[in-house]
Scaffold this motif. Structure first.
Motif, mmCIF file in Angstrom:
data_model
loop_
_atom_site.group_PDB
_atom_site.id
_atom_site.type_symbol
_atom_site.label_atom_id
_atom_site.label_comp_id
_atom_site.label_asym_id
_atom_site.label_seq_id
_atom_site.Cartn_x
_atom_site.Cartn_y
_atom_site.Cartn_z
ATOM 1 N N TYR A 88 0.820 -1.210 0.000
ATOM 2 C CA TYR A 88 0.000 0.000 0.000
ATOM 3 C C TYR A 88 0.857 1.266 0.000
ATOM 4 O O TYR A 88 0.421 2.324 0.438
ATOM 5 C CB TYR A 88 -0.938 0.054 1.213
ATOM 6 C CG TYR A 88 -1.946 -1.063 1.274
ATOM 7 C CD1 TYR A 88 -2.543 -1.547 0.129
ATOM 8 C CD2 TYR A 88 -2.310 -1.629 2.488
ATOM 9 C CE1 TYR A 88 -3.458 -2.583 0.188
ATOM 10 C CE2 TYR A 88 -3.230 -2.657 2.556
ATOM 11 C CZ TYR A 88 -3.805 -3.123 1.403
ATOM 12 O OH TYR A 88 -4.714 -4.135 1.465
ATOM 13 N N ALA A 189 -10.924 -0.098 -0.441
ATOM 14 C CA ALA A 189 -9.834 0.129 -1.389
ATOM 15 C C ALA A 189 -9.842 -0.930 -2.478
ATOM 16 O O ALA A 189 -9.720 -2.126 -2.196
ATOM 17 C CB ALA A 189 -8.492 0.111 -0.653
ATOM 18 N N ILE A 249 -10.890 4.179 -2.256
ATOM 19 C CA ILE A 249 -9.529 4.351 -2.745
ATOM 20 C C ILE A 249 -9.334 3.418 -3.939
ATOM 21 O O ILE A 249 -9.736 2.240 -3.881
ATOM 22 C CB ILE A 249 -8.489 4.003 -1.663
ATOM 23 C CG1 ILE A 249 -8.718 4.829 -0.396
ATOM 24 C CG2 ILE A 249 -7.066 4.202 -2.179
ATOM 25 C CD1 ILE A 249 -7.918 4.333 0.813
ATOM 26 N N HIS A 250 -8.722 3.921 -5.015
ATOM 27 C CA HIS A 250 -8.461 3.060 -6.172
ATOM 28 C C HIS A 250 -7.333 3.658 -6.998
ATOM 29 O O HIS A 250 -7.255 4.876 -7.172
ATOM 30 C CB HIS A 250 -9.709 2.920 -7.046
ATOM 31 C CG HIS A 250 -9.853 1.566 -7.660
ATOM 32 N ND1 HIS A 250 -10.936 0.745 -7.429
ATOM 33 C CD2 HIS A 250 -9.035 0.861 -8.492
ATOM 34 C CE1 HIS A 250 -10.790 -0.386 -8.089
ATOM 35 N NE2 HIS A 250 -9.643 -0.336 -8.757
ATOM 36 N N LEU A 279 -10.755 8.661 -3.605
ATOM 37 C CA LEU A 279 -9.367 9.049 -3.791
ATOM 38 C C LEU A 279 -8.795 8.194 -4.914
ATOM 39 O O LEU A 279 -8.708 6.972 -4.782
ATOM 40 C CB LEU A 279 -8.572 8.840 -2.502
ATOM 41 C CG LEU A 279 -7.131 9.354 -2.422
ATOM 42 C CD1 LEU A 279 -6.693 9.415 -0.964
ATOM 43 C CD2 LEU A 279 -6.150 8.500 -3.204
ATOM 44 N N ALA A 281 -5.575 7.227 -6.997
ATOM 45 C CA ALA A 281 -4.116 7.290 -6.941
ATOM 46 C C ALA A 281 -3.558 7.119 -8.350
ATOM 47 O O ALA A 281 -3.642 6.033 -8.921
ATOM 48 C CB ALA A 281 -3.579 6.199 -6.021
ATOM 49 N N PRO A 297 -2.502 6.856 1.132
ATOM 50 C CA PRO A 297 -3.965 6.729 1.120
ATOM 51 C C PRO A 297 -4.586 6.342 2.448
ATOM 52 O O PRO A 297 -5.637 6.866 2.823
ATOM 53 C CB PRO A 297 -4.220 5.652 0.056
ATOM 54 C CG PRO A 297 -2.932 4.945 -0.105
ATOM 55 C CD PRO A 297 -1.875 5.961 0.151
ATOM 56 N N ALA A 301 -7.218 8.072 4.854
ATOM 57 C CA ALA A 301 -8.414 7.358 5.312
ATOM 58 C C ALA A 301 -8.554 7.436 6.828
ATOM 59 O O ALA A 301 -9.664 7.605 7.347
ATOM 60 C CB ALA A 301 -8.347 5.901 4.858
#
Length: 312
Positions: A88, A189, A249-250, A279, A281, A297, A301
């Motif tokens: 991550y 995520a 998240i992605h 979010l 990335a 991320p 979070a």
């Protein structure tokens, strides 16, 4: 809101791997015909009074061998064995920023395919929420505020916890089953949220989706019941106005689960009037989500979740 973040100008050096150690290991939170459902408990040094159910991803699937890595330990195993060299974008389990922010974390196993099919996985995750809620005082958290968090297939499960109907049974003989199964916030995520669209965008995912549903789509004509099974097992079909806030998240270079999966969920949440943030990335793949993002991320979070918990 949808946030995009610029790539870092320099590649950060790898940090020495560090892992959080569970306060309690192999806590039995439920049983399935003699097989124990287990969780590891991570209690923070400076508790803020809230808990998080953490669900690791594994493509909805286990090998089915006696030496399978337990789901609740898979993130650490991947980190220690260099499968994700910088997991991550961090040097620790993804939930560590939450732990450092004061959240008690409960990393769980749940039943997996190909032996177990939807909705058994969701029932296990809901049972974990009920168990933690029943034992809230023991773990130093408030019973009325529990969040869920997951990555990949774990993000799908965490999302189901946010979108599924209440399963509490006030008449149950088991006091745990009388507890609410709903969560108050969700961090998801790189999850799979629309199974039929996932088959189109990533044809290689068919085996994984079959493992989840127990049904393969091959030659069936439109209108066949298998399509309804896939729709029911998709989180995008479940959003309603009473659902909790979401932080999605992605990575936009994810070859395993296309970015469109989180975008489709964001659209469904927006349509239902559910508060959510996405979010994205840039350049991030399925595993190393944090490398191009500053702050990382899960640091973002954790800050988001702390803000939601502190809201009146």
């Amino acid at each position: 809101k949808i946030y995009r973040f610029s790539a870092l100008l320099a590649i950060l050096p790898l940090l020495q791997s560090w892992a959080a150690e569970p306060t309690q290991s192999n806590v039995i939170y439920g049983m399935d015909h003699g097989s124990a459902l287990l969780m590891d408990v991570y209690l923070p040094a400076n508790p803020n009074g809230a808990g998080v159910i953490f669900i690791m991803g594994t493509g909805f699937t286990a090998y089915g061998e006696y030496d399978d890595v337990p789901l609740k330990e898979l993130d650490l195993w991947l980190l220690e064995n260099g499968i994700f060299k910088d997991f991550y974008g961090e040097s620790e389990q993804g939930f560590v920023p939450l732990l450092e922010s004061g959240f008690a974390v409960f990393s769980i196993n749940h039943r997996l395919g190909p032996k177990n099919h939807y909705p058994a996985q969701i029932a296990d995750c809901q049972r974990a929420v009920q168990f933690v809620r029943f034992h809230a005082a023991k773990y130093g958290i408030e019973s009325h505020w529990i969040a869920s968090m997951g990555h990949s297939s774990g993000a799908s499960m965490a999302t189901f916890l946010g979108l599924s109907d209440e399963t509490a049974n006030p008449e149950a003989s088991d006091p745990v089953s009388r507890q609410s199964s709903r969560v108050q916030a969700v961090i998801a995520a790189a999850g799979v949220h629309d199974l039929l669209e996932a088959r189109k965008s990533a044809p290689g995912s068919s085996a994984m989706l079959q493992s989840l549903t127990g049904r393969a789509i091959t030659y069936q004509p439109p209108g066949h019941p298998v399509f309804e099974t896939y729709r029911q097992a998709s989180t995008v079909t479940r959003a309603s106005s009473d659902d909790p806030p979401f932080f999605l998240i992605h990575g936009d270079a994810d070859p395993a689960v296309d970015l469109s999966q989180s975008q489709l969920l964001k659209t469904a949440l927006d349509k239902a009037g559910v508060e959510s943030e996405l979010l994205i990335a840039p350049g991030a793949n399925h595993a190393e989500l944090g490398e191009p993002v500053d702050p990382l991320p899960f640091d973002q979070a954790a800050a988001w979740l702390l803000d939601k918990y502190r809201q009146p």
